[in-house]
Design a protein around this motif. Structure first.
Motif, PDB file in Angstrom:
ATOM      1  N   ASN A  41       0.813  -1.216   0.000  1.00  0.00           N
ATOM      2  CA  ASN A  41       0.000   0.000   0.000  1.00  0.00           C
ATOM      3  C   ASN A  41       0.844   1.262   0.000  1.00  0.00           C
ATOM      4  OD1 ASN A  41      -2.457  -1.418   0.046  1.00  0.00           O
ATOM      5  ND2 ASN A  41      -2.275  -1.685   2.260  1.00  0.00           N
ATOM      6  N   THR A  42       2.027   1.192   0.633  1.00  0.00           N
ATOM      7  CA  THR A  42       2.878   2.383   0.741  1.00  0.00           C
ATOM      8  C   THR A  42       4.198   2.231   0.005  1.00  0.00           C
ATOM      9  OG1 THR A  42       3.963   1.605   2.764  1.00  0.00           O
ATOM     10  CG2 THR A  42       1.935   2.907   3.032  1.00  0.00           C
ATOM     11  N   ASP A  43       4.478   1.058  -0.536  1.00  0.00           N
ATOM     12  CA  ASP A  43       5.759   0.745  -1.173  1.00  0.00           C
ATOM     13  C   ASP A  43       6.930   0.860  -0.213  1.00  0.00           C
ATOM     14  OD1 ASP A  43       4.758   0.134  -3.730  1.00  0.00           O
ATOM     15  OD2 ASP A  43       4.614   2.271  -4.203  1.00  0.00           O
ATOM     16  N   ASP A  44       6.650   0.792   1.073  1.00  0.00           N
ATOM     17  CA  ASP A  44       7.687   0.860   2.086  1.00  0.00           C
ATOM     18  C   ASP A  44       8.317  -0.513   2.234  1.00  0.00           C
ATOM     19  OD1 ASP A  44       9.274   1.797   4.148  1.00  0.00           O
ATOM     20  OD2 ASP A  44       7.716   1.644   5.662  1.00  0.00           O
ATOM     21  N   ASP A  45       9.644  -0.569   2.258  1.00  0.00           N
ATOM     22  CA  ASP A  45      10.299  -1.843   2.538  1.00  0.00           C
ATOM     23  C   ASP A  45      11.002  -1.750   3.876  1.00  0.00           C
ATOM     24  OD1 ASP A  45      12.736  -0.534   2.195  1.00  0.00           O
ATOM     25  OD2 ASP A  45      13.042  -1.308   0.200  1.00  0.00           O
ATOM     26  N   TYR A  46      11.258  -2.907   4.460  1.00  0.00           N
ATOM     27  CA  TYR A  46      11.819  -2.948   5.790  1.00  0.00           C
ATOM     28  C   TYR A  46      12.551  -4.264   5.972  1.00  0.00           C
ATOM     29  CZ  TYR A  46      11.826  -1.508  10.690  1.00  0.00           C
ATOM     30  OH  TYR A  46      12.190  -1.081  11.928  1.00  0.00           O
ATOM     31  N   ASN A  47      13.659  -4.227   6.678  1.00  0.00           N
ATOM     32  CA  ASN A  47      14.379  -5.453   7.011  1.00  0.00           C
ATOM     33  C   ASN A  47      14.161  -5.771   8.476  1.00  0.00           C
ATOM     34  OD1 ASN A  47      15.593  -5.931   4.486  1.00  0.00           O
ATOM     35  ND2 ASN A  47      17.009  -4.282   4.879  1.00  0.00           N
ATOM     36  N   PHE A  48      13.833  -7.021   8.768  1.00  0.00           N
ATOM     37  CA  PHE A  48      13.534  -7.476  10.125  1.00  0.00           C
ATOM     38  C   PHE A  48      14.380  -8.689  10.473  1.00  0.00           C
ATOM     39  CE2 PHE A  48       9.586  -5.387  11.393  1.00  0.00           C
ATOM     40  CZ  PHE A  48       9.103  -4.899  10.202  1.00  0.00           C
TER      41      PHE A  48
END
Length: 127
Positions: A41-48
């Protein structure tokens, strides 16, 4: 590191920033996988890091894209903290191993807040 600029009209603006740290493509002694996740929805990526039970993590609105690499959960073997910052208004995350850069981003007054230590990685000078 590659950053996604959410401020462009077409939202298709990935920018190479620079290499921020060293990690492994395969599991090594004392390492755990970290996952790339994306919010479509936001094109946000994140590493977890993985969830406590050893499986892929979960976060509301994000889907797992796969294992991005392997890193440490504690500071061992010459590793340094990968510091994170979060800008919720821009749906953006930022990482660095440089404490001064991290402090500058947080002090910029542009909505960045401390995201804590993501995980521990080898610094670039260890190559």
């Amino acid at each position: 590191m590659i950053a996604y600029d959410t401020n462009t009209a077409n939202h298709d603006n990935w920018q190479f920033q620079n290499t921020a740290f060293l990690a492994w493509l395969n599991i090594q002694e004392f390492t755990v996988p970290f996952y790339q996740m994306v919010n479509t929805n936001t094109d946000d990526d994140y590493n977890f890091l993985p969830a406590v039970n050893g499986g892929p993590p979960t976060a509301a609105g994000f889907s797992v894209q796969g294992i991005a690499g392997y890193a440490y959960t504690t500071q061992i073997c010459g590793s340094v903290p990968l510091l994170s910052a979060v800008n919720a208004a821009a749906s953006d995350h930022w990482w660095t191993t440089n404490p001064n850069d991290h402090a500058d981003v947080l002090a910029s007054g542009t909505g960045w807040v401390d995201g804590g230590v993501a995980f521990y990685v080898l610094p670039l000078d260890s190559a």
